[in-house]
Design a protein around this motif. Structure first.
Motif, PDB file in Angstrom:
ATOM      1  N   VAL A   1      14.538 -19.806 -14.366  1.00 19.21           N
ATOM      2  CA  VAL A   1      15.833 -20.160 -14.933  1.00 19.21           C
ATOM      3  C   VAL A   1      16.184 -21.570 -14.465  1.00 19.21           C
ATOM      4  CG1 VAL A   1      17.087 -19.040 -13.045  1.00 19.21           C
ATOM      5  CG2 VAL A   1      18.247 -19.434 -15.188  1.00 19.21           C
ATOM      6  N   PHE A   2      16.714 -22.356 -15.388  1.00 22.09           N
ATOM      7  CA  PHE A   2      17.114 -23.714 -15.011  1.00 22.09           C
ATOM      8  C   PHE A   2      18.224 -24.192 -15.930  1.00 22.09           C
ATOM      9  CE2 PHE A   2      13.818 -24.177 -18.160  1.00 22.09           C
ATOM     10  CZ  PHE A   2      14.250 -25.207 -18.968  1.00 22.09           C
ATOM     11  N   LYS A   3      18.905 -25.219 -15.470  1.00 18.90           N
ATOM     12  CA  LYS A   3      19.974 -25.830 -16.242  1.00 18.90           C
ATOM     13  C   LYS A   3      19.615 -27.296 -16.434  1.00 18.90           C
ATOM     14  CE  LYS A   3      24.049 -25.811 -14.280  1.00 18.90           C
ATOM     15  NZ  LYS A   3      25.450 -25.647 -13.878  1.00 18.90           N
ATOM     16  N   LEU A   4      19.638 -27.747 -17.675  1.00 21.74           N
ATOM     17  CA  LEU A   4      19.349 -29.146 -17.958  1.00 21.74           C
ATOM     18  C   LEU A   4      20.456 -30.027 -17.403  1.00 21.74           C
ATOM     19  CD1 LEU A   4      18.116 -28.855 -21.652  1.00 21.74           C
ATOM     20  CD2 LEU A   4      16.720 -29.233 -19.618  1.00 21.74           C
ATOM     21  N   GLU A   5      20.075 -31.210 -16.969  1.00 24.83           N
ATOM     22  CA  GLU A   5      21.037 -32.153 -16.414  1.00 24.83           C
ATOM     23  C   GLU A   5      22.141 -32.430 -17.439  1.00 24.83           C
ATOM     24  OE1 GLU A   5      20.948 -36.661 -14.728  1.00 24.83           O
ATOM     25  OE2 GLU A   5      19.211 -35.393 -14.333  1.00 24.83           O
ATOM     26  N   GLY A   6      23.374 -32.327 -17.007  1.00 26.05           N
ATOM     27  CA  GLY A   6      24.519 -32.580 -17.864  1.00 26.05           C
ATOM     28  C   GLY A   6      24.917 -31.396 -18.741  1.00 26.05           C
ATOM     29  N   SER A   7      24.215 -30.289 -18.613  1.00 29.52           N
ATOM     30  CA  SER A   7      24.507 -29.110 -19.435  1.00 29.52           C
ATOM     31  C   SER A   7      25.258 -28.062 -18.618  1.00 29.52           C
ATOM     32  CB  SER A   7      23.206 -28.502 -19.957  1.00 29.52           C
ATOM     33  OG  SER A   7      23.467 -27.310 -20.669  1.00 29.52           O
ATOM     34  N   GLN A   8      26.002 -27.236 -19.292  1.00 25.65           N
ATOM     35  CA  GLN A   8      26.689 -26.116 -18.648  1.00 25.65           C
ATOM     36  C   GLN A   8      25.897 -24.819 -18.821  1.00 25.65           C
ATOM     37  OE1 GLN A   8      29.398 -26.361 -16.766  1.00 25.65           O
ATOM     38  NE2 GLN A   8      29.527 -28.551 -17.138  1.00 25.65           N
ATOM     39  N   GLN A   9      24.893 -24.832 -19.697  1.00 22.36           N
ATOM     40  CA  GLN A   9      24.149 -23.617 -20.016  1.00 22.36           C
ATOM     41  C   GLN A   9      22.806 -23.563 -19.279  1.00 22.36           C
ATOM     42  OE1 GLN A   9      23.742 -23.399 -24.252  1.00 22.36           O
ATOM     43  NE2 GLN A   9      25.852 -22.777 -24.550  1.00 22.36           N
ATOM     44  N   TYR A  10      22.426 -22.345 -18.916  1.00 20.75           N
ATOM     45  CA  TYR A  10      21.133 -22.103 -18.295  1.00 20.75           C
ATOM     46  C   TYR A  10      20.119 -21.731 -19.368  1.00 20.75           C
ATOM     47  CZ  TYR A  10      23.215 -21.914 -13.628  1.00 20.75           C
ATOM     48  OH  TYR A  10      23.845 -22.222 -12.458  1.00 20.75           O
ATOM     49  N   ASN A  11      18.868 -22.018 -19.092  1.00 17.04           N
ATOM     50  CA  ASN A  11      17.753 -21.590 -19.926  1.00 17.04           C
ATOM     51  C   ASN A  11      16.949 -20.567 -19.131  1.00 17.04           C
ATOM     52  OD1 ASN A  11      17.807 -23.288 -22.383  1.00 17.04           O
ATOM     53  ND2 ASN A  11      17.760 -24.935 -20.874  1.00 17.04           N
ATOM     54  N   TYR A  12      16.532 -19.502 -19.803  1.00 18.83           N
ATOM     55  CA  TYR A  12      15.827 -18.408 -19.138  1.00 18.83           C
ATOM     56  C   TYR A  12      14.456 -18.218 -19.761  1.00 18.83           C
ATOM     57  CZ  TYR A  12      20.531 -17.310 -17.600  1.00 18.83           C
ATOM     58  OH  TYR A  12      21.775 -17.388 -17.056  1.00 18.83           O
ATOM     59  N   TYR A  13      13.463 -18.039 -18.916  1.00 13.49           N
ATOM     60  CA  TYR A  13      12.137 -17.641 -19.356  1.00 13.49           C
ATOM     61  C   TYR A  13      11.793 -16.384 -18.586  1.00 13.49           C
ATOM     62  CZ  TYR A  13       7.140 -17.174 -19.748  1.00 13.49           C
ATOM     63  OH  TYR A  13       5.889 -16.653 -19.976  1.00 13.49           O
ATOM     64  N   ILE A  14      11.624 -15.285 -19.305  1.00 11.88           N
ATOM     65  CA  ILE A  14      11.212 -14.027 -18.677  1.00 11.88           C
ATOM     66  C   ILE A  14       9.748 -13.818 -19.029  1.00 11.88           C
ATOM     67  CG2 ILE A  14      11.578 -11.544 -18.529  1.00 11.88           C
ATOM     68  CD1 ILE A  14      14.527 -12.058 -19.200  1.00 11.88           C
ATOM     69  N   SER A  15       8.914 -13.855 -18.022  1.00 12.86           N
ATOM     70  CA  SER A  15       7.469 -13.713 -18.172  1.00 12.86           C
ATOM     71  C   SER A  15       7.098 -12.251 -18.407  1.00 12.86           C
ATOM     72  CB  SER A  15       6.783 -14.206 -16.898  1.00 12.86           C
ATOM     73  OG  SER A  15       5.466 -13.732 -16.809  1.00 12.86           O
ATOM     74  N   PRO A  16       6.360 -11.955 -19.484  1.00 17.11           N
ATOM     75  CA  PRO A  16       5.922 -10.571 -19.693  1.00 17.11           C
ATOM     76  C   PRO A  16       5.102 -10.022 -18.519  1.00 17.11           C
ATOM     77  CG  PRO A  16       5.660 -11.818 -21.704  1.00 17.11           C
ATOM     78  CD  PRO A  16       6.021 -12.805 -20.622  1.00 17.11           C
ATOM     79  N   LYS A  17       4.263 -10.878 -17.915  1.00 18.67           N
ATOM     80  CA  LYS A  17       3.447 -10.416 -16.777  1.00 18.67           C
ATOM     81  C   LYS A  17       4.306 -10.120 -15.552  1.00 18.67           C
ATOM     82  CE  LYS A  17      -0.651 -11.470 -14.055  1.00 18.67           C
ATOM     83  NZ  LYS A  17      -0.201 -11.563 -12.688  1.00 18.67           N
ATOM     84  N   LEU A  18       5.234 -11.027 -15.213  1.00 21.18           N
ATOM     85  CA  LEU A  18       6.102 -10.788 -14.058  1.00 21.18           C
ATOM     86  C   LEU A  18       7.023  -9.596 -14.306  1.00 21.18           C
ATOM     87  CD1 LEU A  18       7.068 -14.440 -13.041  1.00 21.18           C
ATOM     88  CD2 LEU A  18       5.426 -12.914 -11.922  1.00 21.18           C
ATOM     89  N   PHE A  19       7.477  -9.448 -15.548  1.00 22.80           N
ATOM     90  CA  PHE A  19       8.327  -8.310 -15.901  1.00 22.80           C
ATOM     91  C   PHE A  19       7.558  -7.000 -15.715  1.00 22.80           C
ATOM     92  CE2 PHE A  19      10.645  -5.488 -18.835  1.00 22.80           C
ATOM     93  CZ  PHE A  19      11.942  -5.741 -18.442  1.00 22.80           C
ATOM     94  N   TRP A  20       6.295  -6.985 -16.136  1.00 23.26           N
ATOM     95  CA  TRP A  20       5.446  -5.804 -15.953  1.00 23.26           C
ATOM     96  C   TRP A  20       5.233  -5.508 -14.468  1.00 23.26           C
ATOM     97  CZ3 TRP A  20       0.259  -6.126 -14.051  1.00 23.26           C
ATOM     98  CH2 TRP A  20      -0.407  -4.893 -13.996  1.00 23.26           C
ATOM     99  N   GLU A  21       4.962  -6.556 -13.680  1.00 23.43           N
ATOM    100  CA  GLU A  21       4.746  -6.361 -12.244  1.00 23.43           C
ATOM    101  C   GLU A  21       5.988  -5.794 -11.571  1.00 23.43           C
ATOM    102  OE1 GLU A  21       3.497 -10.209 -10.881  1.00 23.43           O
ATOM    103  OE2 GLU A  21       1.438  -9.938 -11.606  1.00 23.43           O
ATOM    104  N   PHE A  22       7.158  -6.204 -12.033  1.00 21.17           N
ATOM    105  CA  PHE A  22       8.420  -5.767 -11.418  1.00 21.17           C
ATOM    106  C   PHE A  22       8.861  -4.386 -11.916  1.00 21.17           C
ATOM    107  CE2 PHE A  22      13.079  -5.813 -10.878  1.00 21.17           C
ATOM    108  CZ  PHE A  22      13.148  -6.100  -9.526  1.00 21.17           C
ATOM    109  N   THR A  23       8.672  -4.124 -13.213  1.00 27.45           N
ATOM    110  CA  THR A  23       9.202  -2.880 -13.806  1.00 27.45           C
ATOM    111  C   THR A  23       8.143  -1.860 -14.187  1.00 27.45           C
ATOM    112  OG1 THR A  23       9.128  -3.684 -16.087  1.00 27.45           O
ATOM    113  CG2 THR A  23      11.135  -4.164 -14.819  1.00 27.45           C
ATOM    114  N   GLY A  24       6.909  -2.321 -14.397  1.00 21.77           N
ATOM    115  CA  GLY A  24       5.862  -1.416 -14.887  1.00 21.77           C
ATOM    116  C   GLY A  24       5.864  -1.296 -16.407  1.00 21.77           C
ATOM    117  N   TYR A  25       6.745  -2.025 -17.067  1.00 21.67           N
ATOM    118  CA  TYR A  25       6.884  -1.967 -18.522  1.00 21.67           C
ATOM    119  C   TYR A  25       6.087  -3.094 -19.171  1.00 21.67           C
ATOM    120  CZ  TYR A  25       9.083  -1.699 -23.123  1.00 21.67           C
ATOM    121  OH  TYR A  25       9.310  -1.572 -24.462  1.00 21.67           O
ATOM    122  N   VAL A  26       5.258  -2.757 -20.159  1.00 20.59           N
ATOM    123  CA  VAL A  26       4.505  -3.762 -20.898  1.00 20.59           C
ATOM    124  C   VAL A  26       5.283  -4.095 -22.165  1.00 20.59           C
ATOM    125  CG1 VAL A  26       2.354  -4.321 -22.077  1.00 20.59           C
ATOM    126  CG2 VAL A  26       2.306  -2.919 -20.003  1.00 20.59           C
TER     127      VAL A  26
END
Length: 78
Positions: free
Chosen positions: A48-73
């Motif tokens: 997750v990151f916020k571009l310089e000068g922006s108020q909004q965050y950008n999110y990238y949820i990795s399918p592999k990391l999500f699987w490792e954390f939850t067990g869900y593919v």
């Protein structure tokens, strides 16, 4: 039985992104839980990151990391 090992097959991942809405639905949490968990580093499921000068965050949820954390593919509907 003491020396028994579990072997897991690692699913194939395409490097895509899981939308925050889908991650929240899968985890049975609200979107704010996912967003705040990622911002605070509590949910190790992507970046997750916020571009310089922006108020909004950008999110990238990795399918592999999500699987490792939850067990869900996650498979994107095509």
């Amino acid at each position: 039985m003491e020396n028994e090992r579990k072997v897991y097959e690692i699913p194939e991942f395409d490097g895509g992104n899981i939308p925050v809405t889908k991650a929240a639905e899968i985890m049975k949490k609200d979107q704010l839980f996912i967003r705040q968990g990622m911002i605070k580093g509590i949910l190790p499921i992507g970046s997750v990151f916020k571009l310089e000068g922006s108020q909004q965050y950008n999110y990238y949820i990795s399918p592999k990391l999500f699987w490792e954390f939850t067990g869900y593919v996650y498979r994107e509907d095509k």
